[in-house]
Design a protein around this motif. Structure first.
Motif, PDB file in Angstrom:
ATOM      1  N   GLN A 165       0.781  -1.065  -0.234  1.00  0.00           N
ATOM      2  CA  GLN A 165       0.032  -0.080   0.011  1.00  0.00           C
ATOM      3  C   GLN A 165       1.136   1.654  -0.524  1.00  0.00           C
ATOM      4  O   GLN A 165      -0.004   2.144  -0.190  1.00  0.00           O
ATOM      5  N   LYS A 166       1.829   1.532   0.404  1.00  0.00           N
ATOM      6  CA  LYS A 166       2.960   2.069   0.565  1.00  0.00           C
ATOM      7  C   LYS A 166       2.267   2.863   2.097  1.00  0.00           C
ATOM      8  O   LYS A 166       2.360   4.371   1.154  1.00  0.00           O
ATOM      9  N   PRO A 167       2.173   3.050   2.715  1.00  0.00           N
ATOM     10  CA  PRO A 167       1.725   3.076   4.120  1.00  0.00           C
ATOM     11  C   PRO A 167       2.473   3.937   4.521  1.00  0.00           C
ATOM     12  O   PRO A 167       3.489   4.236   4.733  1.00  0.00           O
ATOM     13  N   GLU A 168       1.764   5.244   4.970  1.00  0.00           N
ATOM     14  CA  GLU A 168       2.494   6.132   5.966  1.00  0.00           C
ATOM     15  C   GLU A 168       2.365   5.726   7.604  1.00  0.00           C
ATOM     16  O   GLU A 168       3.560   6.246   8.342  1.00  0.00           O
ATOM     17  N   LEU A 169       1.337   4.773   8.303  1.00  0.00           N
ATOM     18  CA  LEU A 169       1.027   3.924   9.359  1.00  0.00           C
ATOM     19  C   LEU A 169       0.970   2.935   8.541  1.00  0.00           C
ATOM     20  O   LEU A 169      -0.093   2.405   8.016  1.00  0.00           O
ATOM     21  N   ILE A 170       1.307   2.018   9.938  1.00  0.00           N
ATOM     22  CA  ILE A 170       0.937   0.901   9.654  1.00  0.00           C
ATOM     23  C   ILE A 170       0.403   0.775  11.425  1.00  0.00           C
ATOM     24  O   ILE A 170       1.153   0.595  12.254  1.00  0.00           O
ATOM     25  N   LEU A 171      -0.653  -0.603  10.989  1.00  0.00           N
ATOM     26  CA  LEU A 171      -1.273  -0.568  12.409  1.00  0.00           C
ATOM     27  C   LEU A 171      -0.942  -2.251  12.836  1.00  0.00           C
ATOM     28  O   LEU A 171      -1.886  -3.076  11.624  1.00  0.00           O
ATOM     29  N   ALA A 172      -0.291  -2.915  13.811  1.00  0.00           N
ATOM     30  CA  ALA A 172      -0.487  -3.987  13.142  1.00  0.00           C
ATOM     31  C   ALA A 172      -1.155  -4.624  14.707  1.00  0.00           C
ATOM     32  O   ALA A 172      -1.182  -4.190  16.298  1.00  0.00           O
ATOM     33  N   ASP A 173      -2.318  -5.487  14.052  1.00  0.00           N
ATOM     34  CA  ASP A 173      -2.630  -6.135  15.742  1.00  0.00           C
ATOM     35  C   ASP A 173      -2.910  -7.556  16.473  1.00  0.00           C
ATOM     36  O   ASP A 173      -3.061  -8.291  15.344  1.00  0.00           O
ATOM     37  N   GLU A 174      -1.746  -7.575  16.948  1.00  0.00           N
ATOM     38  CA  GLU A 174      -1.526  -8.923  18.014  1.00  0.00           C
ATOM     39  C   GLU A 174      -0.744  -9.842  16.457  1.00  0.00           C
ATOM     40  O   GLU A 174      -1.724 -10.459  15.929  1.00  0.00           O
ATOM     41  N   PRO A 175       0.462  -9.401  16.266  1.00  0.00           N
ATOM     42  CA  PRO A 175       0.135  -9.858  15.120  1.00  0.00           C
ATOM     43  C   PRO A 175       1.253 -11.331  15.339  1.00  0.00           C
ATOM     44  O   PRO A 175       1.270 -12.349  14.463  1.00  0.00           O
ATOM     45  N   ILE A 176       1.756 -11.492  16.374  1.00  0.00           N
ATOM     46  CA  ILE A 176       2.598 -12.540  17.487  1.00  0.00           C
ATOM     47  C   ILE A 176       2.036 -13.380  17.356  1.00  0.00           C
ATOM     48  O   ILE A 176       2.156 -14.317  18.573  1.00  0.00           O
ATOM     49  N   ALA A 177       0.704 -13.491  17.904  1.00  0.00           N
ATOM     50  CA  ALA A 177      -0.369 -13.745  19.147  1.00  0.00           C
ATOM     51  C   ALA A 177      -0.287 -15.709  18.861  1.00  0.00           C
ATOM     52  O   ALA A 177      -0.539 -16.589  19.669  1.00  0.00           O
ATOM     53  N   SER A 178      -0.519 -15.718  17.384  1.00  0.00           N
ATOM     54  CA  SER A 178      -0.764 -17.139  17.210  1.00  0.00           C
ATOM     55  C   SER A 178       0.174 -17.972  16.962  1.00  0.00           C
ATOM     56  O   SER A 178       0.397 -18.873  16.289  1.00  0.00           O
ATOM     57  N   LEU A 179       1.597 -17.116  17.317  1.00  0.00           N
ATOM     58  CA  LEU A 179       3.232 -17.692  16.280  1.00  0.00           C
ATOM     59  C   LEU A 179       3.668 -18.466  17.690  1.00  0.00           C
ATOM     60  O   LEU A 179       3.687 -17.898  18.580  1.00  0.00           O
ATOM     61  N   ASP A 180       4.681 -19.457  17.651  1.00  0.00           N
ATOM     62  CA  ASP A 180       5.927 -19.711  18.365  1.00  0.00           C
ATOM     63  C   ASP A 180       6.748 -18.826  19.468  1.00  0.00           C
ATOM     64  O   ASP A 180       7.233 -17.882  18.126  1.00  0.00           O
ATOM     65  N   ARG A 185       9.261 -13.641  16.962  1.00  0.00           N
ATOM     66  CA  ARG A 185      10.592 -12.906  17.520  1.00  0.00           C
ATOM     67  C   ARG A 185      11.218 -12.696  15.445  1.00  0.00           C
ATOM     68  O   ARG A 185      11.291 -11.617  15.721  1.00  0.00           O
ATOM     69  N   ALA A 186      11.495 -13.592  15.164  1.00  0.00           N
ATOM     70  CA  ALA A 186      11.040 -13.472  13.937  1.00  0.00           C
ATOM     71  C   ALA A 186      10.500 -11.847  12.873  1.00  0.00           C
ATOM     72  O   ALA A 186      10.289 -11.334  12.298  1.00  0.00           O
ATOM     73  N   ILE A 187       9.241 -12.118  13.085  1.00  0.00           N
ATOM     74  CA  ILE A 187       8.383 -11.371  13.195  1.00  0.00           C
ATOM     75  C   ILE A 187       8.147 -10.057  13.038  1.00  0.00           C
ATOM     76  O   ILE A 187       8.339  -8.582  12.447  1.00  0.00           O
ATOM     77  N   MET A 188       8.660  -9.812  14.688  1.00  0.00           N
ATOM     78  CA  MET A 188       8.554  -8.765  14.988  1.00  0.00           C
ATOM     79  C   MET A 188      10.390  -7.916  14.103  1.00  0.00           C
ATOM     80  O   MET A 188      10.228  -7.180  14.400  1.00  0.00           O
ATOM     81  N   GLU A 189      11.465  -8.872  13.920  1.00  0.00           N
ATOM     82  CA  GLU A 189      12.746  -8.465  13.925  1.00  0.00           C
ATOM     83  C   GLU A 189      11.983  -7.774  12.428  1.00  0.00           C
ATOM     84  O   GLU A 189      12.529  -6.907  11.738  1.00  0.00           O
ATOM     85  N   HIS A 190      11.652  -8.510  11.529  1.00  0.00           N
ATOM     86  CA  HIS A 190      10.452  -7.888  10.459  1.00  0.00           C
ATOM     87  C   HIS A 190      10.385  -6.603   9.995  1.00  0.00           C
ATOM     88  O   HIS A 190      10.894  -6.205   8.851  1.00  0.00           O
ATOM     89  N   LEU A 191       8.986  -6.477  11.083  1.00  0.00           N
ATOM     90  CA  LEU A 191       8.601  -5.725  11.205  1.00  0.00           C
ATOM     91  C   LEU A 191       8.737  -4.351  12.027  1.00  0.00           C
ATOM     92  O   LEU A 191       9.141  -2.760  10.669  1.00  0.00           O
ATOM     93  N   SER A 192      10.089  -4.665  12.503  1.00  0.00           N
ATOM     94  CA  SER A 192      10.703  -3.014  13.008  1.00  0.00           C
ATOM     95  C   SER A 192      11.907  -3.282  12.244  1.00  0.00           C
ATOM     96  O   SER A 192      12.040  -1.664  11.911  1.00  0.00           O
ATOM     97  N   ASP A 193      12.477  -3.457  11.134  1.00  0.00           N
ATOM     98  CA  ASP A 193      13.590  -3.201  10.622  1.00  0.00           C
ATOM     99  C   ASP A 193      13.405  -2.655   9.266  1.00  0.00           C
ATOM    100  O   ASP A 193      13.238  -1.148   8.783  1.00  0.00           O
ATOM    101  N   ILE A 194      11.714  -3.410   8.844  1.00  0.00           N
ATOM    102  CA  ILE A 194      12.131  -2.008   7.371  1.00  0.00           C
ATOM    103  C   ILE A 194      10.865  -0.995   7.916  1.00  0.00           C
ATOM    104  O   ILE A 194      11.138  -0.228   6.735  1.00  0.00           O
ATOM    105  N   CYS A 195       9.872  -0.636   9.039  1.00  0.00           N
ATOM    106  CA  CYS A 195       9.425   0.252   9.211  1.00  0.00           C
ATOM    107  C   CYS A 195      10.881   1.690   9.532  1.00  0.00           C
ATOM    108  O   CYS A 195      11.141   2.307   9.256  1.00  0.00           O
TER     109      CYS A 195
END
Length: 262
Positions: A165-180, A185-195
């Protein structure tokens, strides 16, 4: 630095009388990575859904750039959602179609109804979607159906769709709640690094205090619909954590999973 998002006196009362948010006020500057923490039912999801108008607020103001999100309707809501990428706990992918097409759905808000309904994406959009998937380590999966992927891979597709979407803002609603834990941690790394690399502002709801401390530049704690903490991770003391999550009558903290590792 100017604020990207301003929230003043935000409230939400559902039809059954549940007061999900009570007089919530804060602002978010461009480039911040904000974690919102709190127990289940604290109002975290309602907060994010009010910001992008998946839920209509009962009162207060939400100003995103030049858009009055709280009072927006029609064209303004579409404009708001184009600029706010949403990442969901349960991915919200179309399971029977390819990973690439799921990512391309992030471009629908920029297309006319005819082209969007037929999936007539431009070559530029397709190439950009492929580039994003490569960036997230999903080049080998782009032509697979979404339901062939693991949970962590599906969430990376969700991130890719938001990025398309090329967003100005990303809203992530419990993005890791269903994951081991390792995948989380890998998902949080991707999200924080890219942002951080792309200068995208992010607000992410989390149960895990340790994850919030490790990745957020700022933490907002919500308890029963009210903001009870707003500050840097270094100020999130044990006393503050207990105020956010409360305590059971016998003195045990609620939200034990959240407090573990804190």
């Amino acid at each position: 630095m100017a604020s990207l998002l301003e929230i003043h006196g935000l409230s939400k009362v559902y039809a059954d009388g549940t007061a999900a948010l009570k007089d919530v006020s804060f602002s978010v500057r461009r480039g911040e990575f904000v974690a919102v923490i709190g127990p289940s039912g604290a109002g975290k999801s309602t907060l994010l859904r009010c910001i992008n108008r998946l839920v209509k607020p009962s009162g207060g103001e939400i100003r995103f750039q030049e858009i009055d999100a709280a009072g927006a309707s029609g064209r303004q809501v579409r404009q708001l959602r184009r600029q706010t990428g949403m990442i969901f706990q349960h991915y919200n992918l179309i399971q029977r179609v390819s990973v690439l097409r799921n990512v391309l759905h992030g471009r629908l808000g920029y297309m006319n109804a005819f082209s969007g309904s037929l999936g007539l994406f431009s070559r530029k959009d397709v190439e950009e979607a492929k580039r994003i998937l490569h960036r997230l380590g999903l080049s080998q999966q782009m032509y697979k159906r979404a339901d062939e992927l693991s949970g962590g891979q599906q969430q990376r597709v969700g991130i890719a769709r938001a990025l398309s979407q090329k967003p100005e803002l990303i809203l992530a609603d419990e993005p890791i709640a269903s994951l081991d834990p390792v995948t989380s941690r890998a998902i949080m790394e991707h999200l924080s690094d890219i942002c951080r690399a792309d200068g995208i502002t992010c607000i992410v709801n989390l149960h895990q205090v340790a994850m919030a401390r490790d990745y957020a530049t700022r933490i907002i704690g919500i308890h029963k619909g009210e903001v009870v903490f707003d500050g840097p991770p270094g100020e999130l003391s044990e006393d503050v954590i207990h105020r956010i999550y409360g305590a059971a009558p016998d003195g045990r903290e609620q939200g034990g999973e959240a407090l573990a590792g804190a």
